[in-house]
Motif scaffolding. Structure first.
Motif, PDB file in Angstrom:
ATOM      1  N   LEU A   1       0.890  -1.158   0.000  1.00 16.01           N
ATOM      2  CA  LEU A   1       0.000   0.000   0.000  1.00 16.01           C
ATOM      3  C   LEU A   1       0.928   1.208   0.000  1.00 16.01           C
ATOM      4  CD1 LEU A   1      -2.929   0.969   0.089  1.00 16.01           C
ATOM      5  CD2 LEU A   1      -2.792   0.981   2.582  1.00 16.01           C
ATOM      6  N   GLU A   2       1.078   1.830  -1.176  1.00 20.51           N
ATOM      7  CA  GLU A   2       2.188   2.762  -1.351  1.00 20.51           C
ATOM      8  C   GLU A   2       1.878   3.818  -2.400  1.00 20.51           C
ATOM      9  OE1 GLU A   2       5.284   0.136  -2.717  1.00 20.51           O
ATOM     10  OE2 GLU A   2       3.944  -0.744  -4.213  1.00 20.51           O
TER      11      GLU A   2
ATOM     12  N   LEU B   1       0.748   8.109  -8.361  1.00 16.70           N
ATOM     13  CA  LEU B   1      -0.365   7.167  -8.276  1.00 16.70           C
ATOM     14  C   LEU B   1      -0.276   6.439  -6.939  1.00 16.70           C
ATOM     15  CD1 LEU B   1      -0.356   5.506 -11.822  1.00 16.70           C
ATOM     16  CD2 LEU B   1      -1.959   7.220 -10.981  1.00 16.70           C
ATOM     17  N   PHE B   2      -1.412   5.912  -6.484  1.00 13.11           N
ATOM     18  CA  PHE B   2      -1.431   5.029  -5.325  1.00 13.11           C
ATOM     19  C   PHE B   2      -1.484   3.585  -5.826  1.00 13.11           C
ATOM     20  CE2 PHE B   2      -3.854   8.536  -2.872  1.00 13.11           C
ATOM     21  CZ  PHE B   2      -2.655   9.193  -2.624  1.00 13.11           C
ATOM     22  N   HIS B   3      -0.820   2.686  -5.097  1.00  9.75           N
ATOM     23  CA  HIS B   3      -0.747   1.288  -5.514  1.00  9.75           C
ATOM     24  C   HIS B   3      -1.051   0.380  -4.327  1.00  9.75           C
ATOM     25  CE1 HIS B   3       1.723  -2.497  -6.263  1.00  9.75           C
ATOM     26  NE2 HIS B   3       0.778  -2.526  -7.180  1.00  9.75           N
ATOM     27  N   SER B   4      -1.864  -0.648  -4.578  1.00  6.27           N
ATOM     28  CA  SER B   4      -2.117  -1.668  -3.558  1.00  6.27           C
ATOM     29  C   SER B   4      -2.012  -3.051  -4.190  1.00  6.27           C
ATOM     30  CB  SER B   4      -3.500  -1.490  -2.911  1.00  6.27           C
ATOM     31  OG  SER B   4      -4.534  -1.579  -3.878  1.00  6.27           O
TER      32      SER B   4
ATOM     33  N   ALA C   1      -7.781   9.727   0.055  1.00  8.04           N
ATOM     34  CA  ALA C   1      -7.547   9.054   1.335  1.00  8.04           C
ATOM     35  C   ALA C   1      -7.258   7.569   1.172  1.00  8.04           C
ATOM     36  CB  ALA C   1      -8.753   9.258   2.252  1.00  8.04           C
ATOM     37  N   TYR C   2      -6.963   7.123  -0.047  1.00 12.47           N
ATOM     38  CA  TYR C   2      -6.801   5.691  -0.321  1.00 12.47           C
ATOM     39  C   TYR C   2      -5.742   5.044   0.570  1.00 12.47           C
ATOM     40  CZ  TYR C   2      -6.529   1.415  -3.153  1.00 12.47           C
ATOM     41  OH  TYR C   2      -6.566   0.112  -3.581  1.00 12.47           O
ATOM     42  N   LEU C   3      -4.599   5.692   0.734  1.00 12.75           N
ATOM     43  CA  LEU C   3      -3.506   5.091   1.497  1.00 12.75           C
ATOM     44  C   LEU C   3      -3.784   5.048   2.999  1.00 12.75           C
ATOM     45  CD1 LEU C   3      -0.302   6.520  -0.240  1.00 12.75           C
ATOM     46  CD2 LEU C   3      -1.544   4.403  -0.730  1.00 12.75           C
TER      47      LEU C   3
END
Length: 233
Positions: free
Chosen positions: A103-104, A124-127, A152-154
């Motif tokens: 989660l980064e 970008l956010f990555h999970s 707020a994804y992270l």
């Protein structure tokens, strides 16, 4: 540091966020353009552009002489239904669990930037998450998210909720495109899905949009002997 969005986009984001929060529900009247002009201190033309674009994107619907309303949710008619894997598993009477492997925040390479219609190097956010049904791995979810759609994804605990649940709330779905294919499992994916390397898998690649932006690009690996995709039109 990300550049501030144009004011018309800020107004669009505000309207979408209010709908996502449940303040304005499907079929309810939203503030008039004149009210938004006063609220944001901008020209009528700027507000009109924001409302017009959200109407074209089927987030809002205009009714002559009546006003502008929250449109019906478009995702209900997609070919492959956008479903929460946790709900699917529980509906079968089984126990869902997940393990978050990553989660980064990362920079988009050329391929991802093109998928998101962004410049290479954009944030970008990555999970990376493995979903389990009664302790057996049934899906490896590799997801990239546009921070403008889900800031707020992270901060989410994806051992308690799924990315799907969070994104449906923070980035109401406008549309989606899919590709489904059979692929042999590479070594890393096979290990996480507890299958032999080269075992057949069904792979779903899904790109979703919200408020005129690409919100999420996800690749989901499923062991071939467990997977089945269904849908209706």
């Amino acid at each position: 540091m990300q550049e501030k969005s144009p004011i018309f986009q800020q107004i669009k984001d505000y309207l979408v966020a209010e709908i996502a929060s449940g303040r304005w529900k499907e079929g309810e009247l939203v503030p008039s353009e004149q009210a938004l002009v006063r609220q944001f201190g901008v020209s009528r033309m700027t507000v009109n552009r924001a409302v017009r674009e959200l109407t074209a994107e089927q987030v809002l619907v205009r009714r002559q002489g009546s006003g502008t309303y929250v449109a019906p949710q478009k995702y209900q008619g997609t070919l492959v239904e956008i479903r929460n894997i946790a709900d699917e598993i529980r509906a079968r009477g089984k126990l869902h669990a997940s393990r978050v492997l990553a989660l980064e925040e990362k920079s988009a390479d050329d391929t991802l930037a093109a998928e998101f219609d962004l410049e290479p190097g954009a944030t970008l956010f990555h999970s990376l998450i493995v979903h389990f049904e009664n302790e057996a791995p049934v899906q490896l979810e590799d997801r990239w998210v546009n921070p403008a759609c889900a800031p707020a994804y992270l901060e989410q605990d994806f051992s308690r909720i799924t990315p799907n649940e969070h994104l449906m709330a923070s980035a109401p779905l406008q549309g989606a495109t899919y590709a489904i294919e059979a692929q042999p499992a590479p070594t890393a994916e096979a290990r996480l899905l507890a299958v032999e390397a080269g075992a057949p898998c069904l792979v779903l690649h899904r790109r979703t949009t919200s408020a005129g932006r690409v919100a999420s690009v996800a690749t989901m690996w499923h062991p071939g002997h467990l997977a089945r995709f269904t849908g209706s039109v």
